[in-house]
Design a protein around this motif. Structure first.
Motif, PDB file in Angstrom:
ATOM      1  N   UNK A  36     -47.096  -1.448 -36.736  1.00 27.45           N
ATOM      2  CA  UNK A  36     -47.621  -0.516 -37.717  1.00 27.45           C
ATOM      3  C   UNK A  36     -47.585   0.904 -37.203  1.00 27.45           C
ATOM      4  N   UNK A  37     -48.161   1.804 -37.984  1.00 22.90           N
ATOM      5  CA  UNK A  37     -48.239   3.219 -37.624  1.00 22.90           C
ATOM      6  C   UNK A  37     -49.594   3.510 -36.997  1.00 22.90           C
ATOM      7  N   UNK A  90     -55.948  -7.566 -36.106  1.00 22.52           N
ATOM      8  CA  UNK A  90     -55.188  -7.093 -34.951  1.00 22.52           C
ATOM      9  C   UNK A  90     -54.768  -5.641 -35.070  1.00 22.52           C
ATOM     10  N   UNK A  91     -55.031  -5.033 -36.218  1.00 20.02           N
ATOM     11  CA  UNK A  91     -54.718  -3.613 -36.370  1.00 20.02           C
ATOM     12  C   UNK A  91     -55.650  -2.748 -35.527  1.00 20.02           C
ATOM     13  N   UNK A  92     -56.750  -3.344 -35.059  1.00 21.37           N
ATOM     14  CA  UNK A  92     -57.693  -2.643 -34.186  1.00 21.37           C
ATOM     15  C   UNK A  92     -57.514  -3.190 -32.776  1.00 21.37           C
ATOM     16  N   UNK A  93     -57.169  -2.320 -31.821  1.00 20.40           N
ATOM     17  CA  UNK A  93     -56.925  -2.722 -30.434  1.00 20.40           C
ATOM     18  C   UNK A  93     -58.197  -2.477 -29.634  1.00 20.40           C
ATOM     19  N   UNK A  94     -58.700  -3.523 -28.959  1.00 25.08           N
ATOM     20  CA  UNK A  94     -59.979  -3.462 -28.261  1.00 25.08           C
ATOM     21  C   UNK A  94     -59.796  -3.596 -26.753  1.00 25.08           C
ATOM     22  N   UNK A  95     -60.750  -3.062 -26.004  1.00 21.80           N
ATOM     23  CA  UNK A  95     -60.748  -3.204 -24.544  1.00 21.80           C
ATOM     24  C   UNK A  95     -61.156  -4.632 -24.176  1.00 21.80           C
ATOM     25  N   UNK A 123     -49.627   8.771 -35.043  1.00 18.81           N
ATOM     26  CA  UNK A 123     -48.500   8.840 -35.958  1.00 18.81           C
ATOM     27  C   UNK A 123     -47.276   8.073 -35.513  1.00 18.81           C
ATOM     28  N   UNK A 124     -47.307   7.532 -34.307  1.00 15.03           N
ATOM     29  CA  UNK A 124     -46.151   6.791 -33.793  1.00 15.03           C
ATOM     30  C   UNK A 124     -46.049   5.431 -34.468  1.00 15.03           C
ATOM     31  N   UNK A 125     -44.841   5.003 -34.736  1.00 22.70           N
ATOM     32  CA  UNK A 125     -44.575   3.685 -35.299  1.00 22.70           C
ATOM     33  C   UNK A 125     -44.293   2.731 -34.151  1.00 22.70           C
ATOM     34  N   UNK A 126     -45.115   1.691 -34.015  1.00 17.64           N
ATOM     35  CA  UNK A 126     -44.942   0.730 -32.929  1.00 17.64           C
ATOM     36  C   UNK A 126     -44.731  -0.663 -33.507  1.00 17.64           C
TER      37      UNK A 126
END
Length: 211
Positions: A37-38, A126-131, A145-148
């Motif tokens: 996603x972005x 999974x759109x939220x990345x957690x520690x 703004x990066x597309x990964x």
């Protein structure tokens, strides 16, 4: 040479071994995106301390929300098809046998639609990345703004609470060491006051060059 007399004392003879080592962490995690996603937000920078479960980054949720809605629509359509067939069979036969219900449920695609909905919800989470644990951010590899894509590196988090020192000891000094013995570590980057630790392991391999 002059001779000085001292009173004899009974006690342990303390033998010490000095060595230079490297401080290492027991946990260093390279965190990768589990969905593509972005990048909508990056909430940490290199050097930040983080807690377990703290948000490191977020992806744009709109495409994933649409995927959830689409999966919900497929499930709703499958349930309508299933109920229609149940009503039709009930009108003809009066009651529908359990095995017949199971067949019509499978034919309507309800089970597959349920799996698809759960998968879409998981992708949304999974759109939220957690520690993964308490620690410090060593590196952030994405920008706003990066597309990964799935599997792309997001950040590196290291645990600074659970540390170990790996020291090179001369072969002839190994007999003076034992697991559980005291270890006093001085780190030049902090202070001259030694930190007390414990010998956790004595590794068996000897360097053939340095001994």
């Amino acid at each position: 040479l002059p001779v000085v007399g001292e009173e004899v004392r009974v006690g342990d003879l303390i033998l010490t071994v000095s060595a230079t080592g490297l401080v290492r962490t027991d946990a260093s995690a390279t965190i990768k995106a589990e969905t593509g996603g972005t990048v909508e937000a990056v909430t940490v920078r290199a050097g930040d301390r983080v807690k377990k479960g703290q948000v490191l980054a977020r992806l744009d949720p709109k495409p994933l929300d649409l995927a959830v809605q689409e999966a919900e629509a497929r499930l709703g359509q499958a349930e309508i098809t299933y109920r229609s067939e149940i009503i039709a069979d009930s009108t003809v036969e009066g009651s529908v046998r359990p095995e017949r219900r199971a067949y019509m449920r499978s034919k309507a695609g309800i089970d597959g639609a349920l799996v698809g909905l759960e998968k879409a919800k998981l992708e949304r989470e999974r759109a939220v990345v957690l520690a993964p644990f308490d620690g410090m951010v060593e590196r952030v590899s994405i920008s706003l703004g990066e597309r990964i894509s799935a599997g792309a590196e997001v950040a590196v988090v290291v645990d600074l609470m659970n540390l170990r020192v790996e020291a090179q000891v001369q072969e002839q000094d190994l007999s003076k060491l034992r697991v559980g013995g005291d270890a006093f570590i001085t780190v030049a980057a902090t202070s001259d006051k030694p930190i007390r630790g414990t010998i956790a392991a004595i590794l068996p391999m000897v360097d053939s060059v340095t001994r």
